[in-house]
Structures are given as structure tokens and as C-alpha cells.
Design an enzyme around this catalytic site. Structure first.
Site, PDB file in Angstrom:
ATOM      1  N   THR A 144       0.826  -1.200   0.000  1.00 27.01           N
ATOM      2  CA  THR A 144       0.000   0.000   0.000  1.00 27.01           C
ATOM      3  C   THR A 144       0.865   1.258   0.000  1.00 27.01           C
ATOM      4  O   THR A 144       1.954   1.273   0.584  1.00 27.01           O
ATOM      5  CB  THR A 144      -0.947   0.006   1.227  1.00 27.01           C
ATOM      6  OG1 THR A 144      -1.562   1.284   1.332  1.00 27.01           O
ATOM      7  CG2 THR A 144      -0.223  -0.272   2.528  1.00 27.01           C
ATOM      8  N   SER A 179      -1.432   3.242  10.585  1.00 28.11           N
ATOM      9  CA  SER A 179      -2.413   2.421  11.317  1.00 28.11           C
ATOM     10  C   SER A 179      -1.772   1.052  11.545  1.00 28.11           C
ATOM     11  O   SER A 179      -0.777   0.705  10.891  1.00 28.11           O
ATOM     12  CB  SER A 179      -3.704   2.244  10.510  1.00 28.11           C
ATOM     13  OG  SER A 179      -3.479   1.368   9.401  1.00 28.11           O
ATOM     14  N   TYR A 181      -2.947  -1.636  10.544  1.00 31.96           N
ATOM     15  CA  TYR A 181      -3.036  -2.308   9.237  1.00 31.96           C
ATOM     16  C   TYR A 181      -1.851  -1.921   8.358  1.00 31.96           C
ATOM     17  O   TYR A 181      -1.150  -2.788   7.815  1.00 31.96           O
ATOM     18  CB  TYR A 181      -4.355  -1.935   8.526  1.00 31.96           C
ATOM     19  CG  TYR A 181      -4.223  -2.002   7.020  1.00 31.96           C
ATOM     20  CD1 TYR A 181      -4.116  -3.232   6.365  1.00 31.96           C
ATOM     21  CD2 TYR A 181      -4.143  -0.838   6.238  1.00 31.96           C
ATOM     22  CE1 TYR A 181      -3.940  -3.298   4.995  1.00 31.96           C
ATOM     23  CE2 TYR A 181      -3.972  -0.902   4.873  1.00 31.96           C
ATOM     24  CZ  TYR A 181      -3.871  -2.130   4.259  1.00 31.96           C
ATOM     25  OH  TYR A 181      -3.688  -2.197   2.895  1.00 31.96           O
ATOM     26  N   HIS A 182      -1.605  -0.610   8.210  1.00 29.68           N
ATOM     27  CA  HIS A 182      -0.501  -0.186   7.348  1.00 29.68           C
ATOM     28  C   HIS A 182       0.836  -0.733   7.869  1.00 29.68           C
ATOM     29  O   HIS A 182       1.725  -1.079   7.099  1.00 29.68           O
ATOM     30  CB  HIS A 182      -0.476   1.349   7.239  1.00 29.68           C
ATOM     31  CG  HIS A 182      -1.592   1.916   6.399  1.00 29.68           C
ATOM     32  ND1 HIS A 182      -2.745   2.447   6.929  1.00 29.68           N
ATOM     33  CD2 HIS A 182      -1.731   2.022   5.046  1.00 29.68           C
ATOM     34  CE1 HIS A 182      -3.534   2.867   5.955  1.00 29.68           C
ATOM     35  NE2 HIS A 182      -2.960   2.621   4.806  1.00 29.68           N
ATOM     36  N   LYS A 185       1.621  -4.145   6.599  1.00 30.84           N
ATOM     37  CA  LYS A 185       2.130  -4.152   5.216  1.00 30.84           C
ATOM     38  C   LYS A 185       3.627  -3.875   5.188  1.00 30.84           C
ATOM     39  O   LYS A 185       4.358  -4.405   4.356  1.00 30.84           O
ATOM     40  CB  LYS A 185       1.408  -3.093   4.379  1.00 30.84           C
ATOM     41  CG  LYS A 185      -0.074  -3.371   4.187  1.00 30.84           C
ATOM     42  CD  LYS A 185      -0.247  -4.532   3.234  1.00 30.84           C
ATOM     43  CE  LYS A 185      -1.647  -4.592   2.678  1.00 30.84           C
ATOM     44  NZ  LYS A 185      -1.858  -5.726   1.789  1.00 30.84           N
TER      45      LYS A 185
HETATM   46  P1  NAD Z   1     -11.100  -7.331   0.433  1.00 32.46           P
HETATM   47  O1  NAD Z   1     -11.229  -7.369   1.917  1.00 32.46           O
HETATM   48  O2  NAD Z   1     -12.276  -6.971  -0.383  1.00 32.46           O
HETATM   49  O3  NAD Z   1     -10.565  -8.755  -0.083  1.00 32.46           O
HETATM   50  C1  NAD Z   1      -9.611  -9.519   0.606  1.00 32.46           C
HETATM   51  C2  NAD Z   1      -9.968 -10.988   0.410  1.00 32.46           C
HETATM   52  O4  NAD Z   1      -8.987 -11.789   1.094  1.00 32.46           O
HETATM   53  C3  NAD Z   1     -11.328 -11.355   0.998  1.00 32.46           C
HETATM   54  O5  NAD Z   1     -12.083 -12.086   0.071  1.00 32.46           O
HETATM   55  C4  NAD Z   1     -10.991 -12.187   2.235  1.00 32.46           C
HETATM   56  O6  NAD Z   1     -11.965 -13.165   2.500  1.00 32.46           O
HETATM   57  C5  NAD Z   1      -9.641 -12.791   1.830  1.00 32.46           C
HETATM   58  N1  NAD Z   1      -8.792 -13.111   2.991  1.00 32.46           N
HETATM   59  C6  NAD Z   1      -8.391 -12.278   3.986  1.00 32.46           C
HETATM   60  N2  NAD Z   1      -7.638 -12.953   4.872  1.00 32.46           N
HETATM   61  C7  NAD Z   1      -7.548 -14.231   4.402  1.00 32.46           C
HETATM   62  C8  NAD Z   1      -6.909 -15.404   4.876  1.00 32.46           C
HETATM   63  N3  NAD Z   1      -6.212 -15.412   6.029  1.00 32.46           N
HETATM   64  N4  NAD Z   1      -6.984 -16.539   4.139  1.00 32.46           N
HETATM   65  C9  NAD Z   1      -7.686 -16.551   2.972  1.00 32.46           C
HETATM   66  N5  NAD Z   1      -8.341 -15.471   2.490  1.00 32.46           N
HETATM   67  C10 NAD Z   1      -8.262 -14.333   3.214  1.00 32.46           C
HETATM   68  O7  NAD Z   1      -9.859  -6.358   0.144  1.00 32.46           O
HETATM   69  P2  NAD Z   1      -9.467  -5.622  -1.220  1.00 32.46           P
HETATM   70  O8  NAD Z   1      -9.992  -4.245  -1.169  1.00 32.46           O
HETATM   71  O9  NAD Z   1      -9.788  -6.495  -2.365  1.00 32.46           O
HETATM   72  O10 NAD Z   1      -7.896  -5.532  -1.019  1.00 32.46           O
HETATM   73  C11 NAD Z   1      -7.065  -6.588  -1.496  1.00 32.46           C
HETATM   74  C12 NAD Z   1      -5.612  -6.273  -1.200  1.00 32.46           C
HETATM   75  O11 NAD Z   1      -5.249  -5.053  -1.847  1.00 32.46           O
HETATM   76  C13 NAD Z   1      -5.297  -6.081   0.278  1.00 32.46           C
HETATM   77  O12 NAD Z   1      -4.061  -6.689   0.568  1.00 32.46           O
HETATM   78  C14 NAD Z   1      -5.214  -4.591   0.446  1.00 32.46           C
HETATM   79  O13 NAD Z   1      -4.329  -4.263   1.470  1.00 32.46           O
HETATM   80  C15 NAD Z   1      -4.691  -4.160  -0.905  1.00 32.46           C
HETATM   81  N6  NAD Z   1      -5.138  -2.771  -1.227  1.00 32.46           N
HETATM   82  C16 NAD Z   1      -6.458  -2.466  -1.350  1.00 32.46           C
HETATM   83  C17 NAD Z   1      -6.843  -1.154  -1.659  1.00 32.46           C
HETATM   84  C18 NAD Z   1      -8.286  -0.725  -1.779  1.00 32.46           C
HETATM   85  O14 NAD Z   1      -8.527   0.482  -1.953  1.00 32.46           O
HETATM   86  N7  NAD Z   1      -9.250  -1.636  -1.722  1.00 32.46           N
HETATM   87  C19 NAD Z   1      -5.842  -0.193  -1.844  1.00 32.46           C
HETATM   88  C20 NAD Z   1      -4.500  -0.532  -1.708  1.00 32.46           C
HETATM   89  C21 NAD Z   1      -4.154  -1.851  -1.396  1.00 32.46           C
HETATM   90  N1  USQ Z   2     -11.499   9.989   4.627  1.00 33.40           N
HETATM   91  C1  USQ Z   2     -12.380  11.038   4.751  1.00 33.40           C
HETATM   92  N2  USQ Z   2     -13.702  10.755   4.802  1.00 33.40           N
HETATM   93  C2  USQ Z   2     -14.190   9.479   4.732  1.00 33.40           C
HETATM   94  C3  USQ Z   2     -13.279   8.417   4.588  1.00 33.40           C
HETATM   95  C4  USQ Z   2     -11.937   8.704   4.557  1.00 33.40           C
HETATM   96  O1  USQ Z   2     -11.985  12.212   4.811  1.00 33.40           O
HETATM   97  O2  USQ Z   2     -15.412   9.303   4.789  1.00 33.40           O
HETATM   98  C5  USQ Z   2     -10.052  10.268   4.530  1.00 33.40           C
HETATM   99  C6  USQ Z   2      -9.192   9.550   5.546  1.00 33.40           C
HETATM  100  O3  USQ Z   2      -9.094  10.271   6.756  1.00 33.40           O
HETATM  101  C7  USQ Z   2      -7.875   9.410   4.814  1.00 33.40           C
HETATM  102  C8  USQ Z   2      -8.276   9.318   3.353  1.00 33.40           C
HETATM  103  O4  USQ Z   2      -9.622   9.784   3.273  1.00 33.40           O
HETATM  104  O5  USQ Z   2      -7.116  10.573   4.987  1.00 33.40           O
HETATM  105  C9  USQ Z   2      -8.222   7.924   2.776  1.00 33.40           C
HETATM  106  O6  USQ Z   2      -8.991   7.069   3.588  1.00 33.40           O
HETATM  107  P1  USQ Z   2      -9.651   5.731   2.996  1.00 33.40           P
HETATM  108  O7  USQ Z   2     -10.510   5.137   4.066  1.00 33.40           O
HETATM  109  O8  USQ Z   2     -10.250   5.991   1.675  1.00 33.40           O
HETATM  110  O9  USQ Z   2      -8.357   4.844   2.704  1.00 33.40           O
HETATM  111  P2  USQ Z   2      -7.301   4.174   3.676  1.00 33.40           P
HETATM  112  O10 USQ Z   2      -7.772   4.073   5.073  1.00 33.40           O
HETATM  113  O11 USQ Z   2      -5.999   4.874   3.456  1.00 33.40           O
HETATM  114  O12 USQ Z   2      -7.224   2.692   3.125  1.00 33.40           O
HETATM  115  C10 USQ Z   2      -7.540   2.335   1.767  1.00 33.40           C
HETATM  116  C11 USQ Z   2      -7.713   0.833   1.729  1.00 33.40           C
HETATM  117  C12 USQ Z   2      -6.392   0.173   2.133  1.00 33.40           C
HETATM  118  C13 USQ Z   2      -5.277   0.694   1.267  1.00 33.40           C
HETATM  119  C14 USQ Z   2      -5.189   2.212   1.290  1.00 33.40           C
HETATM  120  C15 USQ Z   2      -4.223   2.767   0.254  1.00 33.40           C
HETATM  121  O13 USQ Z   2      -8.760   0.431   2.609  1.00 33.40           O
HETATM  122  O14 USQ Z   2      -6.521  -1.226   1.978  1.00 33.40           O
HETATM  123  O15 USQ Z   2      -4.056   0.154   1.721  1.00 33.40           O
HETATM  124  O16 USQ Z   2      -6.477   2.755   0.916  1.00 33.40           O
HETATM  125  S1  USQ Z   2      -3.362   4.184   0.869  1.00 33.40           S
HETATM  126  O17 USQ Z   2      -4.336   5.186   1.281  1.00 33.40           O
HETATM  127  O18 USQ Z   2      -2.531   4.653  -0.214  1.00 33.40           O
HETATM  128  O19 USQ Z   2      -2.603   3.729   2.016  1.00 33.40           O
END
Ligand code: NAD
Ligand code: USQ
Length: 425
Positions: A144, A179, A181-182, A185
Site C-alpha cells: 500500500t 495504522s 493495518y498499514h 504491510k
Molecule cells: P477485500 O477485503 O475486499 O478482499 C480480501 C480478500 O482476502 C477477501 O475475500 C478475504 O476473505 C480474503 N482473505 C483475507 N484474509 C484471508 C486469509 N487469512 N486466508 C484466505 N483469504 C483471506 O480487500 P481488497 O480491497 O480487495 O484488497 C485486497 C488487497 O489489496 C489487500 O491486501 C489490500 O491491502 C490491498 N489494497 C487495497 C486497496 C483498496 O482500496 N481496496 C488499496 C491498496 C491496497
Molecule cells: N477519509 C475522509 N472521509 C471518509 C473516509 C476517509 O476524509 O469518509 C479520509 C481519511 O481520513 C484518509 C483518506 O480519506 O485521509 C483515505 O482514507 P480511505 O478510508 O479511503 O483509505 P485508507 O484508510 O488509506 O485505506 C484504503 C484501503 C487500504 C489501502 C489504502 C491505500 O482500505 O486497503 O491500503 O487505501 S493508501 O491510502 O494509499 O494507504
């Protein structure tokens, strides 16, 4: 190419699995459906009605004649994962299978621990499984952009050339995750880099920005293939949330000053970036890092764009500035490099009015499924314990006690974290 998509039932994974299958790759989905379980835990549901994976795969096969295999199990279960790698024999593994919500990881200690164990152990298991059974397989790992935080210098793609006390080196770019979570990663990235060095694995770490949109050519083929579209305060990401808020007449929830700047990309570019990474594998022992986003925006600008697009559709949209529940810079310098995927052939879909229209139209189509109480942020970074249930209304509490199961999700809840099952789609 044989490509295993871990987390293929999720938002990015489902769209990617279909896209790669449509491009002629032989695809397998690995998932334990835990994401569907979190919907029940949070008493939230995706805007779009998603079908059980077995239905999705059956419809995909009947529409295209293409089969996607599925392996049901937890990547934290090493025996299951190793057996899956031996059985499917992938040339590339795309790893999406993690807990990906920053707010979820900040709910309390249990959620922080779960997130870090699930993500770090799953990735570590995968590294060992590849080393033992498939050392030439290319790992494409979703990281991320949030690993870098918001430094007051330009962000490079993974590595930075540094001169210090007269000596020079190229080192991993400093990480300032925001966070638990981050942070998970960042730990993954270190483990991946380390195993490329000691075992000669090949890996591409894709530092993805915030993804928006829900439709790809493949998911649009049939209602049964529809992708998730999360909008709740925990899993909903900012632009997807704003489009739904505009569609249902709720003010847009800008946290703090709204100067938070992030990299963004359309989900149609996510799937193409994955294909590009798979088509151009890293060398043995190489750990490449690509920044996977196409444009950067601050939250305030996104809100203004949604207001303008809504106005053109006849919607009146207001903006609320809520106190920021997160600990993050609300106004800062941000300039992140993102040229490597473009150099390899990515042709971005930039954010346009028509895309915002279409997102709002999807929201209008499914607006009866929207629970407006899920718009208000309920996880405060400053608190070690956030009891979301206490802050929800009475109705929500009642339904938490007796969760509503639909579309086969009860089945996956019961089966989650049990042994693996393999099936052909
Ligand atoms: P998502 O939660 O929709 O999908 C994740 C999938 O992984 C789910 O289907 C879940 O059931 C499966 N999973 C989680 N833990 C598991 C485990 N232990 N074993 C087997 N399956 C498991 O998430 P997403 O939005 O599709 O994100 C996918 C990846 O991309 C993540 O690693 C996330 O960090 C990364 N990412 C997402 C975004 C975003 O904006 N959605 C942005 C940047 C990075
Ligand atoms: N935010 C608002 N209002 C909202 C929701 C979010 O102002 O209603 C703000 C947050 O405070 C933050 C920004 O928007 O500053 C982004 O938040 P987000 O919830 O859209 O995204 P984030 O928490 O950063 O996480 C998402 C995905 C995560 C991925 C990440 C990429 O859930 O899996 O890793 O985006 S990044 O942001 O580049 O780290």
C-alpha cells in the site's frame, strides 16, 4: 500462465481473477471468505448484492466457457497453503488475502492483533510455501502507498538513493505507516525483501493507492458477477463513500481539513497493473517495488468533484467537515512517483465526471440497501478501544444479536477457519 489469486473473492481479487481468466490465463482463487464474515461482525453489507463464490464461478463458466478453480481455506494454515501451491503449480501468485481496513485494525487490541497476525503470518506462510515447493514462482504482493506515510520529500518507488557522511547507498524508502493495518504491510515488505535476498525468490511489491469504482468489463457481464462496493465507515474507502453519500442525499464526510492527499486508481487499472506485473516477472532474487496509482488528490478536492458531478445530475450535495477520527496530517506536501507501471504499458483510466456519474447511478440503483447510520466514523485512532455497537442505534444492536445471513454467507461464516476444500468453478 497459471496464476493463483489469493483473496480472489474480495473487491480487487474478484475483478482481477475474472480479468486474468478473460485474458486466457489459467486462474485459481484461494479464499476463506472471512471478508463476508466481517460484514456480519460490523452489521454492514456491501452496496451491491454479491453472490456466493460458487455461484459466481458457475455463471462465469456458463457465460465464457472458462473455468476458474477455487480453493477454500486460510492462508494462515500452512498445510492448506502448501498443498494448494503443490496442487495448482502456479507460475505467479497474486496475494490480496489480507485484512485491508485501517479503521478495522484500530477498533481495539483484538482487531489490531488479528490484523497483524492474519497479514504477516499469511504472507510469511506464502514465502515459505514458495521456497519449499515453487521457488521459481513470481510473487505479486499487494502492498500500500500508506506504507510511506506523508513525508515532506518526494516519495520514490520503493528505494531511495542516499548520501550520508560522504558515502552513498540505495536503501528502502523510509516507512511511516499510519495504522496497525498499514504497519502489517511494512512488515510484509521487509519479509518479502529478506526472502528474495536469502532464498532468491522473485517478487513484485505493488504499493497500491486507494481504489475506486466497482465495474470492470468482466464484472459488468452479468448481475451475478457484480463486485463488492463497500461504503461503511470501516471498509468503505473515501471516494466510493462520497459517491454513495451524494446519491442518498447525505453530506459528504470530509475528515478534518481534508488536505489529506493520497494516490488513487480506478479498479480497471488495478486489474491491468496486476497483469503487467505477471507478464514482466521479477528476476530471481529481485524484490521490485512499484507505486500503483494513477493520480493524486486531496480529500477536499474529491469532495468538490463529487459535489459538481452531483449537481450536473440534479443532486444537491453538501459537505460536512467532521473532526478527524484518525491521527494523520490534514495538510501536507505529497508527491509520489508512479512511472514504472506506465513505462511497462499501463494506460490509465483517469477520474472523470462520467465515472463519478456511473458510481452515483449504481448507488441510486441499490439505494434501498444503504444503511445511512454506517456513514458516521466510529473508530477513533486516539482510543485503545472503540465499541462500535454502543454507538450504533437500537435496531443495529438487535440485528447484531441475530445476524441476517443472505447469499450463502452463513455457510462461509460456519466454514471459516476450517480445513480446505477444492472445487472447479
Ligand atoms: P477485500 O477485503 O475486499 O478482499 C480480501 C480478500 O482476502 C477477501 O475475500 C478475504 O476473505 C480474503 N482473505 C483475507 N484474509 C484471508 C486469509 N487469512 N486466508 C484466505 N483469504 C483471506 O480487500 P481488497 O480491497 O480487495 O484488497 C485486497 C488487497 O489489496 C489487500 O491486501 C489490500 O491491502 C490491498 N489494497 C487495497 C486497496 C483498496 O482500496 N481496496 C488499496 C491498496 C491496497
Ligand atoms: N477519509 C475522509 N472521509 C471518509 C473516509 C476517509 O476524509 O469518509 C479520509 C481519511 O481520513 C484518509 C483518506 O480519506 O485521509 C483515505 O482514507 P480511505 O478510508 O479511503 O483509505 P485508507 O484508510 O488509506 O485505506 C484504503 C484501503 C487500504 C489501502 C489504502 C491505500 O482500505 O486497503 O491500503 O487505501 S493508501 O491510502 O494509499 O494507504
Amino acid at each position: 500462465m497459471k496464476i493463483a489469486v489469493l483473496g480472489g473473492d474480495g473487491y480487487c481479487g474478484w475483478a482481477t481473477a475474472l480479468y486474468l481468466s478473460n485474458q486466457g490465463h489459467s486462474v485459481a482463487i484461494v479464499d476463506n471468505f472471512v471478508r463476508r464474515q466481517w460484514d456480519h461482525e460490523l452489521n454492514a453489507q456491501t452496496l451491491t448484492p454479491i453472490r456466493p463464490l460458487s455461484d459466481r464461478l458457475r455463471v462465469w463458466q456458463s457465460l465464457t466457457g472458462k473455468t476458474i478453480e477455487s480453493f477454500y481455506g486460510d492462508v494462515c494454515d500452512y498445510e492448506f497453503l502448501a498443498a494448494t501451491i503443490c496442487d495448482f503449480e502456479p507460475d505467479a501468485v497474486v496475494h490480496f488475502a489480507e485484512q485491508r481496513s485501517a479503521p478495522y485494525s484500530m477498533i481495539d487490541r483484538n482487531h489490531a492483533v488479528f490484523t497483524q497476525v492474519n497479514n504477516v503470518v499469511g504472507t510469511l506462510n506464502l514465502l515459505f510455501a514458495l521456497r519449499e515447493h515453487r521457488p521459481d514462482c513470481h510473487l505479486v504482493k499487494l502492498g500500500t502507498m500508506g506504507e510511506y506515510g506523508t513525508p515532506n520529500i518526494d516519495i520514490e518507488e520503493g528505494y531511495i538513493a542516499i548520501e550520508h557522511n560522504g558515502r552513498k547507498d540505495v536503501l528502502p524508502f523510509p516507512k511511516q505507516p499510519g495504522s496497525f493495518y498499514h504497519l502489517s504491510k511494512v512488515h510484509d515488505s521487509h519479509n518479502i525483501m529478506f526472502t528474495c535476498k536469502i532464498w532468491g525468490l522473485r517478487a513484485t511489491d505493488l504499493n497500491q493507492g486507494v481504489v475506486y469504482g466497482t465495474m470492470t468489463d468482466e464484472t459488468a457481464m452479468d448481475e451475478a458477477l457484480i463486485n463488492r462496493f463497500d461504503y461503511d465507515d470501516v471498509f468503505g474507502t473515501v471516494l466510493n463513500r462520497f459517491c454513495i453519500q451524494a446519491a442518498i442525499g447525505q453530506p459528504l464526510t470530509v475528515y478534518g481539513k481534508g488536505g489529506q492527499t493520497r494516490g488513487f486508481l480506478d479498479i480497471r487499472d488495478t486489474v491491468r497493473c496486476i497483469e503487467i506485473a505477471c507478464d514482466n516477472p521479477a528476476g530471481r532474487g529481485e524484490c521490485r517495488v512499484y507505486n500503483q496509482f494513477t493520480e493524486q488528490f486531496c480529500v477536499r478536492d474529491l469532495a468538490d468533484m463529487v459535489v459538481a458531478a452531483g449537481r450536473k445530475m440534479g443532486l444537491s450535495v453538501d459537505i460536512d467537515h467532521l473532526q478527524d477520527p484518525r491521527v494523520e496530517a490534514e495538510d501536507h506536501y505529497y508527491n509520489a512517483k508512479h512511472s514504472k507501471l506506465i513505462e511497462l504499458g499501463l494506460q490509465p483510466h483517469y477520474l472523470s465526471d462520467s465515472l463519478l456519474d456511473s458510481l452515483m447511478n449504481i448507488a441510486i440503483k441499490y439505494k434501498d440497501r444503504v444503511d445511512a447510520s454506517l456513514m458516521f466514523p466510529q473508530v477513533n485512532w486516539r482510543e485503545p478501544r472503540n465499541d462500535r455497537r454502543l454507538q450504533m442505534g437500537k435496531t443495529a444492536r438487535t440485528s447484531l444479536a441475530a445476524p441476517r445471513f443472505e447469499n450463502g454467507a452463513a455457510e462461509s461464516l460456519v466454514r471459516a477457519r476450517t480445513k480446505s476444500v477444492r472445487s472447479k468453478g
